[in-house]
Scaffold this motif. Structure first.
Motif, PDB file in Angstrom:
ATOM      1  N   GLU A  52       0.824  -1.205   0.000  1.00 36.00           N
ATOM      2  CA  GLU A  52       0.000   0.000   0.000  1.00 36.00           C
ATOM      3  C   GLU A  52       0.862   1.260   0.000  1.00 36.00           C
ATOM      4  OE1 GLU A  52      -2.390  -0.721   3.451  1.00 36.00           O
ATOM      5  OE2 GLU A  52      -3.865  -1.900   2.330  1.00 36.00           O
ATOM      6  N   LYS A  53       1.972   1.232   0.735  1.00 35.52           N
ATOM      7  CA  LYS A  53       2.848   2.397   0.850  1.00 35.52           C
ATOM      8  C   LYS A  53       3.661   2.624  -0.424  1.00 35.52           C
ATOM      9  CE  LYS A  53       6.561   4.302   3.658  1.00 35.52           C
ATOM     10  NZ  LYS A  53       7.472   4.062   4.775  1.00 35.52           N
ATOM     11  N   ASP A  54       4.244   1.563  -0.987  1.00 34.73           N
ATOM     12  CA  ASP A  54       5.131   1.672  -2.151  1.00 34.73           C
ATOM     13  C   ASP A  54       5.030   0.400  -2.989  1.00 34.73           C
ATOM     14  OD1 ASP A  54       7.144   2.193  -3.991  1.00 34.73           O
ATOM     15  OD2 ASP A  54       8.788   1.996  -2.546  1.00 34.73           O
ATOM     16  N   PRO A  55       3.981   0.291  -3.823  1.00 38.21           N
ATOM     17  CA  PRO A  55       3.796  -0.942  -4.597  1.00 38.21           C
ATOM     18  C   PRO A  55       5.002  -1.294  -5.466  1.00 38.21           C
ATOM     19  CG  PRO A  55       1.941   0.556  -4.951  1.00 38.21           C
ATOM     20  CD  PRO A  55       2.929   1.263  -4.091  1.00 38.21           C
ATOM     21  N   SER A  56       5.565  -0.315  -6.158  1.00 41.14           N
ATOM     22  CA  SER A  56       6.690  -0.598  -7.050  1.00 41.14           C
ATOM     23  C   SER A  56       7.918  -1.047  -6.273  1.00 41.14           C
ATOM     24  CB  SER A  56       7.023   0.630  -7.900  1.00 41.14           C
ATOM     25  OG  SER A  56       5.937   0.927  -8.758  1.00 41.14           O
ATOM     26  N   GLY A  57       8.190  -0.410  -5.144  1.00 37.64           N
ATOM     27  CA  GLY A  57       9.337  -0.801  -4.320  1.00 37.64           C
ATOM     28  C   GLY A  57       9.168  -2.190  -3.737  1.00 37.64           C
ATOM     29  N   ALA A  58       7.949  -2.521  -3.305  1.00 36.70           N
ATOM     30  CA  ALA A  58       7.688  -3.838  -2.729  1.00 36.70           C
ATOM     31  C   ALA A  58       7.844  -4.931  -3.788  1.00 36.70           C
ATOM     32  CB  ALA A  58       6.294  -3.884  -2.109  1.00 36.70           C
ATOM     33  N   VAL A  59       7.300  -4.702  -4.983  1.00 36.22           N
ATOM     34  CA  VAL A  59       7.405  -5.695  -6.051  1.00 36.22           C
ATOM     35  C   VAL A  59       8.855  -5.807  -6.524  1.00 36.22           C
ATOM     36  CG1 VAL A  59       6.694  -6.296  -8.407  1.00 36.22           C
ATOM     37  CG2 VAL A  59       5.007  -5.479  -6.761  1.00 36.22           C
ATOM     38  N   ARG A  60       9.549  -4.672  -6.624  1.00 40.21           N
ATOM     39  CA  ARG A  60      10.969  -4.696  -7.006  1.00 40.21           C
ATOM     40  C   ARG A  60      11.756  -5.561  -6.017  1.00 40.21           C
ATOM     41  NH1 ARG A  60      14.769  -1.169  -9.547  1.00 40.21           N
ATOM     42  NH2 ARG A  60      13.055   0.229 -10.000  1.00 40.21           N
ATOM     43  N   GLY A  61      11.545  -5.359  -4.718  1.00 38.85           N
ATOM     44  CA  GLY A  61      12.235  -6.156  -3.704  1.00 38.85           C
ATOM     45  C   GLY A  61      11.926  -7.635  -3.824  1.00 38.85           C
ATOM     46  N   PHE A  62      10.661  -7.959  -4.084  1.00 38.46           N
ATOM     47  CA  PHE A  62      10.242  -9.347  -4.258  1.00 38.46           C
ATOM     48  C   PHE A  62      10.963  -9.970  -5.456  1.00 38.46           C
ATOM     49  CE2 PHE A  62       7.436 -12.372  -6.418  1.00 38.46           C
ATOM     50  CZ  PHE A  62       7.250 -13.310  -5.418  1.00 38.46           C
ATOM     51  N   LEU A  63      10.968  -9.268  -6.587  1.00 46.45           N
ATOM     52  CA  LEU A  63      11.600  -9.804  -7.795  1.00 46.45           C
ATOM     53  C   LEU A  63      13.110  -9.937  -7.634  1.00 46.45           C
ATOM     54  CD1 LEU A  63       9.560  -7.827 -10.462  1.00 46.45           C
ATOM     55  CD2 LEU A  63       9.475 -10.298 -10.054  1.00 46.45           C
TER      56      LEU A  63
ATOM     57  N   ALA B 152      16.735  -3.720 -21.628  1.00 45.71           N
ATOM     58  CA  ALA B 152      16.882  -4.915 -20.790  1.00 45.71           C
ATOM     59  C   ALA B 152      16.572  -4.603 -19.333  1.00 45.71           C
ATOM     60  CB  ALA B 152      18.292  -5.465 -20.909  1.00 45.71           C
ATOM     61  N   SER B 153      15.926  -5.538 -18.688  1.00 46.92           N
ATOM     62  CA  SER B 153      15.521  -5.461 -17.275  1.00 46.92           C
ATOM     63  C   SER B 153      14.460  -4.396 -17.010  1.00 46.92           C
ATOM     64  CB  SER B 153      16.731  -5.258 -16.358  1.00 46.92           C
ATOM     65  OG  SER B 153      17.591  -6.366 -16.473  1.00 46.92           O
ATOM     66  N   THR B 154      13.741  -4.015 -18.064  1.00 40.70           N
ATOM     67  CA  THR B 154      12.578  -3.147 -17.912  1.00 40.70           C
ATOM     68  C   THR B 154      11.351  -4.040 -17.761  1.00 40.70           C
ATOM     69  OG1 THR B 154      13.524  -1.369 -19.229  1.00 40.70           O
ATOM     70  CG2 THR B 154      11.126  -1.407 -19.055  1.00 40.70           C
ATOM     71  N   TRP B 155      10.491  -3.674 -16.832  1.00 42.61           N
ATOM     72  CA  TRP B 155       9.277  -4.433 -16.546  1.00 42.61           C
ATOM     73  C   TRP B 155       8.075  -3.558 -16.896  1.00 42.61           C
ATOM     74  CZ3 TRP B 155       9.386  -9.326 -14.050  1.00 42.61           C
ATOM     75  CH2 TRP B 155      10.667  -9.771 -13.753  1.00 42.61           C
ATOM     76  N   THR B 156       7.231  -4.022 -17.828  1.00 44.84           N
ATOM     77  CA  THR B 156       6.058  -3.288 -18.245  1.00 44.84           C
ATOM     78  C   THR B 156       4.822  -4.095 -17.882  1.00 44.84           C
ATOM     79  OG1 THR B 156       7.292  -2.375 -20.106  1.00 44.84           O
ATOM     80  CG2 THR B 156       4.901  -2.233 -20.219  1.00 44.84           C
ATOM     81  N   ARG B 157       3.895  -3.459 -17.219  1.00 46.66           N
ATOM     82  CA  ARG B 157       2.716  -4.160 -16.731  1.00 46.66           C
ATOM     83  C   ARG B 157       1.775  -4.520 -17.889  1.00 46.66           C
ATOM     84  NH1 ARG B 157      -2.105  -1.748 -13.503  1.00 46.66           N
ATOM     85  NH2 ARG B 157      -3.265  -3.643 -13.141  1.00 46.66           N
ATOM     86  N   LEU B 158       1.263  -5.750 -17.857  1.00 45.43           N
ATOM     87  CA  LEU B 158       0.203  -6.171 -18.768  1.00 45.43           C
ATOM     88  C   LEU B 158      -1.128  -5.799 -18.138  1.00 45.43           C
ATOM     89  CD1 LEU B 158       1.296  -9.767 -19.805  1.00 45.43           C
ATOM     90  CD2 LEU B 158       1.334  -7.719 -21.204  1.00 45.43           C
ATOM     91  N   LEU B 159      -1.955  -5.143 -18.864  1.00 44.73           N
ATOM     92  CA  LEU B 159      -3.270  -4.772 -18.328  1.00 44.73           C
ATOM     93  C   LEU B 159      -4.268  -5.855 -18.645  1.00 44.73           C
ATOM     94  CD1 LEU B 159      -3.264  -1.002 -19.279  1.00 44.73           C
ATOM     95  CD2 LEU B 159      -2.710  -2.033 -17.089  1.00 44.73           C
ATOM     96  N   PRO B 160      -5.181  -6.112 -17.708  1.00 46.67           N
ATOM     97  CA  PRO B 160      -6.183  -7.179 -17.949  1.00 46.67           C
ATOM     98  C   PRO B 160      -7.140  -6.817 -19.055  1.00 46.67           C
ATOM     99  CG  PRO B 160      -6.579  -6.082 -15.839  1.00 46.67           C
ATOM    100  CD  PRO B 160      -5.337  -5.500 -16.447  1.00 46.67           C
TER     101      PRO B 160
ATOM    102  N   ALA C 285       4.420  -0.739 -10.490  1.00 45.99           N
ATOM    103  CA  ALA C 285       3.468  -1.772 -10.060  1.00 45.99           C
ATOM    104  C   ALA C 285       2.171  -1.117  -9.592  1.00 45.99           C
ATOM    105  CB  ALA C 285       4.069  -2.605  -8.936  1.00 45.99           C
ATOM    106  N   PRO C 286       1.058  -1.807  -9.785  1.00 42.97           N
ATOM    107  CA  PRO C 286      -0.231  -1.278  -9.334  1.00 42.97           C
ATOM    108  C   PRO C 286      -0.385  -1.413  -7.820  1.00 42.97           C
ATOM    109  CG  PRO C 286      -0.527  -3.491 -10.176  1.00 42.97           C
ATOM    110  CD  PRO C 286       0.918  -3.118 -10.412  1.00 42.97           C
ATOM    111  N   ALA C 287      -1.226  -0.577  -7.256  1.00 45.50           N
ATOM    112  CA  ALA C 287      -1.569  -0.691  -5.836  1.00 45.50           C
ATOM    113  C   ALA C 287      -2.494  -1.890  -5.651  1.00 45.50           C
ATOM    114  CB  ALA C 287      -2.255   0.580  -5.363  1.00 45.50           C
ATOM    115  N   PRO C 288      -2.430  -2.531  -4.497  1.00 43.88           N
ATOM    116  CA  PRO C 288      -3.353  -3.648  -4.240  1.00 43.88           C
ATOM    117  C   PRO C 288      -4.787  -3.145  -4.105  1.00 43.88           C
ATOM    118  CG  PRO C 288      -2.085  -3.141  -2.270  1.00 43.88           C
ATOM    119  CD  PRO C 288      -1.550  -2.273  -3.367  1.00 43.88           C
ATOM    120  N   VAL C 289      -5.733  -4.011  -4.454  1.00 43.65           N
ATOM    121  CA  VAL C 289      -7.152  -3.699  -4.331  1.00 43.65           C
ATOM    122  C   VAL C 289      -7.697  -4.508  -3.169  1.00 43.65           C
ATOM    123  CG1 VAL C 289      -9.401  -3.783  -5.466  1.00 43.65           C
ATOM    124  CG2 VAL C 289      -7.350  -3.215  -6.802  1.00 43.65           C
ATOM    125  N   GLU C 290      -8.355  -3.837  -2.247  1.00 43.54           N
ATOM    126  CA  GLU C 290      -8.904  -4.478  -1.047  1.00 43.54           C
ATOM    127  C   GLU C 290      -9.757  -5.685  -1.407  1.00 43.54           C
ATOM    128  OE1 GLU C 290      -9.412  -5.037   2.936  1.00 43.54           O
ATOM    129  OE2 GLU C 290      -8.328  -3.322   2.125  1.00 43.54           O
ATOM    130  N   GLY C 291      -9.472  -6.824  -0.763  1.00 44.33           N
ATOM    131  CA  GLY C 291     -10.258  -8.031  -0.938  1.00 44.33           C
ATOM    132  C   GLY C 291      -9.925  -8.847  -2.178  1.00 44.33           C
TER     133      GLY C 291
END
Length: 78
Positions: free
Chosen positions: A25-36, A70-78, A48-54
C-alpha cells in the motif's frame, strides 16, 4: 530496430500478511521490485499497481531480457 527477448511474469504476493500488505500500500513498485530481486531478477524500471482491497495481488509484467531496454518491466493490463 533491434531484436529483444522477453518473458511474461505473473507476480503473486500474499496480501494476507499485514506487513506485506502495508508495504504494498505504501510503495507498490518498491515492494514488487524487492520481491523480484529476492527471486534473482534484475529490475531497472518497474511500475506496479496498488493492491485492491479483498482481491489477490497478481500483476503480470512483460520482462525485457535483452537489448536497449533490458531489465525493464512493463505491466500487462487485464
Amino acid at each position: 530496430m533491434e531484436d529483444s527477448e522477453f518473458e511474461v511474469v505473473r507476480v503473486t504476493i500474499d496480501v494476507e500478511d499485514d506487513l506485506v500488505r502495508r508495504q504494498l500500500e505504501k510503495d507498490p513498485s518498491g515492494a514488487v521490485r524487492g520481491f523480484l530481486e529476492a527471486q534473482g531478477y534484475t529490475v531497472n524500471r518497474l511500475t506496479a499497481p496498488a493492491p485492491v482491497e479483498g482481491q489477490p495481488y497478481r500483476p503480470e509484467f512483460v520482462h525485457i531480457l535483452s537489448g536497449k531496454y533490458a531489465s525493464t518491466w512493463t505491466r500487462l493490463l487485464p
